[in-house]
Each structure stands twice: as C-alpha cells, then as structure tokens.
Design an enzyme around this catalytic site. Sequence first.
Site, PDB file in Angstrom:
ATOM      1  CB  CYS A 175      46.105  49.066  28.549  1.00 54.44           C
ATOM      2  SG  CYS A 175      44.963  49.481  28.838  1.00 54.44           S
ATOM      3  CB  CYS A 194      41.753  25.268  36.113  1.00 51.10           C
ATOM      4  SG  CYS A 194      40.736  27.146  35.491  1.00 51.10           S
TER       5      CYS A 194
END
Length: 248
Positions: free
Chosen positions: A245, A185
């Site tokens: 997770c 970015c």
Amino acid sequence: MNDEQLLRYSRHILLNELGIEGQERLRSAHALVIGAGGLGSPAALYLASAGIGVLTLVDGDRVDLTNLQRQVLHTTDRIGMPKPASGQVALTALNPDVHIERVERRVEGAALDPLVARASIVLDCSDNFATRHAVNRACVTHRRPLVSGAAVRFDGQVATFDLRNPESPCYACLFPPGDGEDELCSVMGVFAPVTGIIGTVQAAEALKLAAGITTGLSSRLLILDALTMQWHSVRVPRDPQCPVCAGH
Ligand SMILES: [Zn+2]
C-alpha cells in the site's frame, strides 16, 4: 421497496442507524465473498438475510462431508456440489431478493481484479495466506473496503481495512507477505462455532460499511480466544514501507 420488503426488513428499518435509507443502501451494495467455507457460510447467510443487493460467492471446492461440522451454508444432500452452487441454494431459499453470482474456481492474482473492481465490499473468508495477500492487493488497487477473517483451533481474528481511505493500513501492513508459514487450515482442527463467530463479525462489518455506518473496527485487529472466551484488540498502524500500500 414493496410492502413485502418493508416487512422483511422491518427490524432493520426500525434502527435509527439504518432506516429505509440504510436498507436501500444495502440493496444497492455488491459484496464479494472469497471462500464459501467456515467463515463464508455465516457471512453470506447474514448478508443475504439482511438484504444485500448482489452477493458473489467465490470457491473452487466442492462440498465434502468433513466441511459440514462448521460450514453451515451446505447440507448433507449437497455433498459433491460446487460450494457456490450449494450456497446459492441456501441463500436463495433464505432471501430470493438477493442476486447471487457464482465463481466456481479458485481465483488468484490478476483474475481477482475484475471481481474486486465490480464489488463495493470484499470479505476475505479464505483459508490461506496466498489468497489473503492477493485479495488485499486487489482491494488496495481498487480502493475497496476489506473485511478479513481467520479461524483455526479455538482462535479467531478479524480486521477491517477501509481502503477507500488513503490513510488506512492494509492487510500486508499487519502481516507482511512471505512472513511466516501458511496455516494450512484445511488440515488443522477448528472448533465449529469459532468460524461462526468470526464470519458473523465479518458480516456485521460489511453491512455497516455498506449502509454507511461508521465501523469502530477499522484499522484494528480483533482477536478471539474461544477457550477462555476472551477478546482483545490491537491497533494496526499503517506501515510506510509496506510493499503493497505504500505509494498508493
Ligand atoms: Zn499496507
């Protein structure tokens, strides 16, 4: 709250969903904002104006002239200053009640753990996948709600992962680590208000989480095309094979 605080936050206190109790919850919350750039600027400004108790600003960069087109926390006369220090000037001027902590270095990997553990809410306002995955990992480990944002060109994305809930998906369920190129970015164009819109949505999500208001964005990815000014959202399912997770 003293009389001045009751006045400062009166338009919040008038909201049924917040009231004095919700405002007190904001005051006892600690937001960790990773990145004091395009997304972190509006996010931090609204967290501070709204009366978050503690705000930790993390950024290893210094204010540069090319930042000022969108990073509204910073000003021309603070070019060259570390971004967290510049941010502290702006946020303290806006609301001296907020306790600002500065981390003036890039924080990655295990170094994130103590910062995330001390916070009650985490806002990922960073500009690269490596940091996003490291922040997500720490939030999964410490079960902290994560509000993740991204903005590039005319495109914005924002998602909330309420990792206090063991059924919640995480950022890696949505974007598996090592999947795809880093967006870089820092060298791509970005339409200034897109960072403002997405960072402001992040602040709204973080404030609702802090105040104990149910967020409808939990486990959804909200996508903005600012050229056509259309929003759409997709549900983010939990990936039972997620390397981050699964098993937590
Ligand atoms: Zn996951």
